[in-house]
Write an enzyme that holds these catalytic residues in place. Structure first.
Site, short mmCIF file in Angstrom:
data_model
loop_
_atom_site.label_atom_id
_atom_site.label_comp_id
_atom_site.label_asym_id
_atom_site.label_seq_id
_atom_site.Cartn_x
_atom_site.Cartn_y
_atom_site.Cartn_z
CE LYS A 1 113.94 -29.05 73.82
NZ LYS A 1 114.20 -27.76 74.53
CG PHE B 1 115.26 -17.51 73.69
CD1 PHE B 1 114.78 -16.21 73.78
CD2 PHE B 1 116.55 -17.70 73.24
CE1 PHE B 1 115.59 -15.12 73.45
CE2 PHE B 1 117.36 -16.63 72.91
CZ PHE B 1 116.88 -15.34 73.01
CB CYS C 1 117.15 -15.82 63.17
SG CYS C 1 115.63 -15.97 62.24
P1 NAD Z 1 119.68 -22.75 71.10
O1 NAD Z 1 120.41 -23.36 69.98
O2 NAD Z 1 120.42 -22.53 72.38
O3 NAD Z 1 118.41 -23.65 71.50
C1 NAD Z 1 117.49 -24.07 70.53
C2 NAD Z 1 116.88 -25.39 70.98
O4 NAD Z 1 117.91 -26.37 71.08
C3 NAD Z 1 116.20 -25.32 72.35
O5 NAD Z 1 115.01 -26.05 72.31
C4 NAD Z 1 117.22 -25.95 73.28
O6 NAD Z 1 116.63 -26.61 74.38
C5 NAD Z 1 117.92 -26.95 72.39
N1 NAD Z 1 119.32 -27.17 72.77
C6 NAD Z 1 120.17 -26.26 73.30
N2 NAD Z 1 121.37 -26.83 73.53
C7 NAD Z 1 121.28 -28.12 73.13
C8 NAD Z 1 122.21 -29.20 73.10
N3 NAD Z 1 123.47 -29.08 73.54
N4 NAD Z 1 121.79 -30.38 72.62
C9 NAD Z 1 120.53 -30.52 72.17
N5 NAD Z 1 119.61 -29.54 72.18
C10 NAD Z 1 119.97 -28.33 72.65
O7 NAD Z 1 119.05 -21.38 70.57
P2 NAD Z 1 118.30 -20.26 71.39
O8 NAD Z 1 119.29 -19.52 72.22
O9 NAD Z 1 117.09 -20.80 72.04
O10 NAD Z 1 117.80 -19.32 70.19
C11 NAD Z 1 118.58 -18.32 69.61
C12 NAD Z 1 119.27 -18.81 68.36
O11 NAD Z 1 118.30 -19.31 67.44
C13 NAD Z 1 120.00 -17.69 67.61
O12 NAD Z 1 121.22 -18.18 67.15
C14 NAD Z 1 119.07 -17.38 66.44
O13 NAD Z 1 119.70 -16.82 65.32
C15 NAD Z 1 118.53 -18.73 66.15
N6 NAD Z 1 117.28 -18.64 65.42
C16 NAD Z 1 117.31 -18.94 64.10
C17 NAD Z 1 116.16 -18.84 63.35
C18 NAD Z 1 116.18 -19.18 61.89
O14 NAD Z 1 115.10 -19.27 61.32
N7 NAD Z 1 117.32 -19.37 61.26
C19 NAD Z 1 114.96 -18.41 63.95
C20 NAD Z 1 114.97 -18.11 65.30
C21 NAD Z 1 116.14 -18.24 66.03
#
Ligand code: NAD
Length: 496
Positions: free
Chosen positions: A172, A148, A280
Site C-alpha cells: 500500500k 511519500f 527521515c
Molecule cells: P504518513 O505517516 O503520513 O504516511 C505513511 C503511510 O501511512 C502512507 O501510506 C499513508 O497512506 C498511511 N497512513 C497515513 N495516515 C494513516 C492513518 N491514519 N491510518 C492508517 N494509515 C495511514 O507519512 P508520510 O507523510 O507519507 O511520510 C513522511 C514521514 O515518514 C516522516 O515522518 C518521515 O520521517 C517518515 N519516514 C521514515 C522513514 C524511516 O525509515 N524511519 C523513512 C521515510 C520516511
C-alpha cells in the site's frame, strides 16, 4: 483526468469507490487522481496473494532469485521513466530520484542472494544418529505500507526480500505518489513473477486497516510518521501479526571545534536541504561545540546557502524541489515563524522563495535558524522541510545528552578529526544509525536500516540481514535415522 488504480493478480484494476487528487508539487496543480481501495478491493489483493502463496513457497530460492536478476535489469533499463514519475508527483530533482532508485536497486541485488541467505544452519551428529537443522520458512502473505518521500526506494526495502524469501506481498504505497510504485510492480510481472505474488493497492486508512485486521496477513512492514507507526505497530501486534514500523526523526549533527568546517558545511548543505529536507535521515539540527565553532559555521553556511537553488524537478541544476503539498508548505513555514517568535534568529529565510514560472508551486527555500533552544516547537518536532537549526553547546557531552534526551533516535553524525571522541560518540549515543564525518549514514543494502526510541517500533530493522529474519520464521528439525538393528531403550529423563 486519468485515475491511477491498483495492481492485483497481475492485472491493472480500477476501483471507483473513492478517488483523491494527485498534485504536481512544482506547479501546484492537480495532475491526475488516484483510486483509494475499498475494503473489498484490498481483500481481493489479499486473496490473490493467498492463492499464489503455496506454489511460490515451493518455488526454489534460485528460481525466485533469477526473477529478481531480470527485475534489476528492467529497473535499470526503465530508470528514466521511473525517475520522471517520481519527479512529477514527489517533485524531487532527477539526480536525486536517480539516487533513490539506485539505493532501491541495491536492495534488489541483495535479494538476488536468496539461495545463500536462506541456507539455514545444520548440525550433523547433534546426538547419536541425530542430525539437527534450522530452516527459514516464509510467513505467507505479508504487507508493506510506505510513505511519500521515497516512492521507489522504501517499497524496495521490503518486497524484493519478502518475495525471494517465499512470501507473497500486498503493498500500500503513499496515495500522494502512486504512479512509480505501480509501474515498478508491473516490471516484476515482465521479469517473470507469477501473478498474485506481488500486488499493489493504492488507498488510505480503509485499505491500511483492512490489511491490519485481516487474519490472512501474517506480517506488516511500515515506514512513515511516528504517530501512524505507533498505531500500525499496536494494531498489527494486537491482531497477532509480526510488525516493524519505522517512524519519524530529528537527526542531529555535532560539529566539534577540531572539525574541518568547510567540509562539514558542504556535507550539511546536502544532508539538510537535499530532497527539501523530506528525508527521515535529513540532518536538521547542528549542535556546534563552542561559540567560536558556531559563529564560523553559521557564517560559512549563510554564504554557501546564497548559491542554492530551489525549483522544478526537470532542471538538473536545481539543488532541490518543492515540498509535497500546500498544507505541508504552510506547516514548514509555521515552524520557522514559531522559532522566530520564540526568540531564535532567522539567518537565511526561505519562507517565500520566488521560483520563476512556478508561482503556485509548493516551494520553501533553504532556511538557517541560529540560537535555537530545546524548548522551541521547531526543535521538539520533526519539520520535514529544508530547515537547518543551530544550537550552541559547550561540550560534546552536552550535545550528546541533548541527542539522547530527544524522543527520536534515527540518525546522527559527528564531525571531528579526533578518533577517541568518535569512538566515545558511537559507543554512547542513543541512536540507531551513526555517522562519523558521514552526514547521511543510511546503511548499505547488506546491513540493516533502523532507528531507536520512537523512530522504530518493533525488534528488527528494515532490509539486509534483519530483513531476512523479519520475513522468515525459523523451524528447527531434529531427525534420527538409526543404523539398521539399533534400538533405543526407554528413557524418562530429559534428552541430553
Ligand atoms: P504518513 O505517516 O503520513 O504516511 C505513511 C503511510 O501511512 C502512507 O501510506 C499513508 O497512506 C498511511 N497512513 C497515513 N495516515 C494513516 C492513518 N491514519 N491510518 C492508517 N494509515 C495511514 O507519512 P508520510 O507523510 O507519507 O511520510 C513522511 C514521514 O515518514 C516522516 O515522518 C518521515 O520521517 C517518515 N519516514 C521514515 C522513514 C524511516 O525509515 N524511519 C523513512 C521515510 C520516511
Amino acid at each position: 483526468m486519468s485515475i491511477v488504480g491498483h495492481f492485483i493478480n497481475g492485472e491493472l484494476v480500477q476501483d471507483q469507490h473513492k478517488v483523491q487528487d494527485v498534485y504536481n508539487p512544482a506547479t501546484g496543480k492537480v495532475s491526475k487522481q488516484v483510486a483509494l481501495a475499498s475494503k473489498q478491493t484490498t481483500e481481493q489483493a489479499i486473496a490473490a496473494a493467498q492463492a499464489a502463496y503455496p506454489q511460490w513457497r515451493d518455488t526454489p530460492p534460485l528460481k525466485r532469485a533469477r526473477i529478481m536478476f531480470r527485475f534489476k535489469e528492467l529497473l535499470e533499463q526503465n530508470s528514466d521513466k521511473i525517475c520522471a514519475l517520481i519527479g512529477e508527483e514527489h517533485g524531487k530533482i532527477s539526480h536525486d530520484a536517480a539516487g533513490e532508485l539506485q539505493r532501491g536497486i541495491e536492495n534488489v541485488e541483495f535479494a538476488c542472494g536468496a539461495p545463500e541467505l536462506l541456507k539455514g544452519e545444520h548440525s550433523k551428529n547433534a546426538g547419536p544418529h541425530i542430525d539437527s537443522w534450522s530452516e527459514m520458512q516464509p510467513l505467507g502473505v505479508v504487507a508493506g505500507i510506505t510513505p511519500f518521500n521515497f516512492p521507489a526506494m522504501v517499497p524496495m526495502w521490503m518486497f524484493p526480500l519478502a518475495i525471494v524469501c517465499g512470501n507473497t506481498f500486498v503493498l500500500k504505497p503513499s496515495e500522494r505518489v502512486p504512479s512509480s510504485t505501480l509501474y515498478i510492480a508491473q516490471l516484476l510481472k515482465e521479469a517473470g513473477l507469477p501473478d498474485g505474488v506481488m500486488n499493489v493497492v493504492n488507498g488510505d486508512k480503509e485499505a491500511v486497516d483492512t490489511l491490519l485486521l485481516d487474519q490472512r496477513v501474517k506480517a506488516v512492514s511500515f515506514v512513515g510518521s511516528t504517530p501512524i507507526a505507533e498505531y500500525i505497530y499496536t494494531t498489527a501486534s494486537a491482531n497477532g501479526k509480526r510488525c516493524q514500523a519505522l517512524g519519524g526523526a530529528k537527526n542531529h549533527a555535532i560539529v566539534m571545534p577540531d572539525a574541518d568546517i568547510d567540509n562539514a558545511v558542504n556535507q550539511l548543505l546536502g544532508a539538510a536541504f537535499g530532497s527539501s529536507g523530506e528525508r527521515c535521515m535529513a540532518l536538521s539540527v547542528v549542535l556546534a561545540v563552542g561559540d567560536k565553532t558556531a559563529d564560523a559555521l553559521v557564517e560559512k553556511l549563510q554564504k554557501a546557502m546564497a548559491g542554492l537553488t530551489v525549483g522544478a524537478c526537470d532542471k538538473t541544476s536545481n539543488d532541490f524541489g518543492p515540498v509535497i503539498t500546500a498544507e505541508h508548505k504552510q506547516k514548514v513555514q509555521g515552524f520557522i515563524s514559531s522559532a522566530e517568535a520564540d526568540g531564535a534568529s532567522i539567518v537565511v529565510d526561505g519562507r517565500d522563495p520566488v521560483v520563476s514560472g512556478y508561482q503556485d508551486g509548493f516551494f520553501v527555500g533553504a532556511t538557517l535558524i541560529d540560537h535555537v533552544k530545546t524548548t522551541m516547537d521547531s526543535y521538539k518536532n520533526e519539520i520535514f522541510g529544508p530547515v537547518l537549526q543551530v544550537l550552541r553547546v559547550k561540550t560534546m557531552e552536552e550535545g550528546m545528552q541533548l541527542i539522547n534526551d530527544h524522543e527520536y533516535g534515527n540518525g546522527t553524525c559527528l564531525f571531528t578529526r579526533d578518533g577517541e571522541a568518535a569512538r566515545y560518540f558511537s559507543d554512547n549515543i542513543e541512536v540507531g544509525m551513526v555517522g562519523i564525518n558521514v552526514p547521511l549514514p543510511v546503511p548499505v543494502a547488506y546491513h540493516s536500516f533502523g532507528g531507536w526510541k520512537r523512530s522504530l517500533f518493533g525488534d528488527l530493522h528494515a532490509y539486509g540481514p534483519d530483513g531476512v529474519r523479519f520475513y522468515t520464521k525459523r523451524k528447527t528439525i531434529t531427525q534420527r535415522w538409526p543404523s539398521s538393528g539399533v534400538r533405543e531403550g526407554v528413557s524418562f529423563s530429559f534428552p541430553s
